[in-house]
Design a protein around this motif. Structure first.
Motif, mmCIF file in Angstrom:
data_model
loop_
_atom_site.group_PDB
_atom_site.id
_atom_site.type_symbol
_atom_site.label_atom_id
_atom_site.label_comp_id
_atom_site.label_asym_id
_atom_site.label_seq_id
_atom_site.Cartn_x
_atom_site.Cartn_y
_atom_site.Cartn_z
ATOM 1 N N GLU A 51 -6.342 6.955 5.135
ATOM 2 C CA GLU A 51 -7.307 6.031 5.713
ATOM 3 C C GLU A 51 -7.345 6.155 7.235
ATOM 4 O O GLU A 51 -8.410 6.109 7.850
ATOM 5 N N LEU A 52 -6.193 6.320 7.864
ATOM 6 C CA LEU A 52 -6.130 6.440 9.314
ATOM 7 C C LEU A 52 -6.592 7.806 9.791
ATOM 8 O O LEU A 52 -7.103 7.939 10.890
ATOM 9 N N HIS A 53 -6.408 8.808 8.979
ATOM 10 C CA HIS A 53 -6.788 10.171 9.350
ATOM 11 C C HIS A 53 -8.251 10.365 8.975
ATOM 12 O O HIS A 53 -8.602 10.527 7.822
ATOM 13 N N ASP A 54 -9.095 10.364 10.000
ATOM 14 C CA ASP A 54 -10.527 10.393 9.733
ATOM 15 C C ASP A 54 -11.136 11.790 9.840
ATOM 16 O O ASP A 54 -12.259 11.956 10.288
ATOM 17 N N GLY A 55 -10.399 12.811 9.417
ATOM 18 C CA GLY A 55 -10.962 14.148 9.361
ATOM 19 C C GLY A 55 -10.689 15.001 10.580
ATOM 20 O O GLY A 55 -10.911 16.198 10.543
ATOM 21 N N ASP A 56 -10.244 14.416 11.680
ATOM 22 C CA ASP A 56 -9.963 15.243 12.847
ATOM 23 C C ASP A 56 -8.542 15.794 12.767
ATOM 24 O O ASP A 56 -7.763 15.454 11.895
ATOM 25 N N HIS A 88 0.836 -1.190 0.000
ATOM 26 C CA HIS A 88 0.000 0.000 0.000
ATOM 27 C C HIS A 88 0.873 1.243 0.000
ATOM 28 O O HIS A 88 1.960 1.254 0.570
ATOM 29 N N ASP A 89 0.377 2.251 -0.622
ATOM 30 C CA ASP A 89 1.068 3.530 -0.641
ATOM 31 C C ASP A 89 0.903 4.195 0.726
ATOM 32 O O ASP A 89 -0.184 4.191 1.301
ATOM 33 N N TRP A 90 1.978 4.743 1.271
ATOM 34 C CA TRP A 90 1.944 5.373 2.585
ATOM 35 C C TRP A 90 0.890 6.488 2.650
ATOM 36 O O TRP A 90 0.188 6.626 3.643
ATOM 37 N N ASP A 91 0.761 7.274 1.595
ATOM 38 C CA ASP A 91 -0.234 8.346 1.581
ATOM 39 C C ASP A 91 -1.654 7.793 1.695
ATOM 40 O O ASP A 91 -2.509 8.384 2.354
ATOM 41 N N ASP A 92 -1.900 6.647 1.060
ATOM 42 C CA ASP A 92 -3.219 6.021 1.162
ATOM 43 C C ASP A 92 -3.494 5.543 2.587
ATOM 44 O O ASP A 92 -4.596 5.711 3.104
#
Length: 77
Positions: free
Chosen positions: A13-18, A5-9
């Motif tokens: 995915e882990l960063h949920d908007g907060d 997986h690409d690190w940016d992806d």
């Protein structure tokens, strides 16, 4: 298809908007700045009170943890 997986992806995915990452980054930068200030103060042979006066602020008293009231019920062998 690749299992990699690409690190940016992954980050997206882990960063949920907060803004938890920014909050933690700011907290870490504040800690690092405080550490550098303390090291420079020591290098110059100044007290915390002297640095506070130079900065035009009032030194805050250190918060001391309360003394524990827990006592062991039996002694260790």
């Amino acid at each position: 298809m690749s299992d990699f997986h690409d690190w940016d992806d992954i980050r997206a995915e882990l960063h949920d908007g907060d803004d938890a990452l920014e909050v933690e980054r700011a907290r870490t930068e504040a800690w690092v700045s405080a550490f550098h200030l303390a090291e420079e103060r020591k290098r110059l042979g100044l007290t915390q009170r002297e640095v506070a006066e130079l900065m035009g602020v009032t030194p805050r008293p250190a918060v001391r943890p309360r003394t524990a009231t827990w006592r062991p019920t039996r002694s260790r062998p």
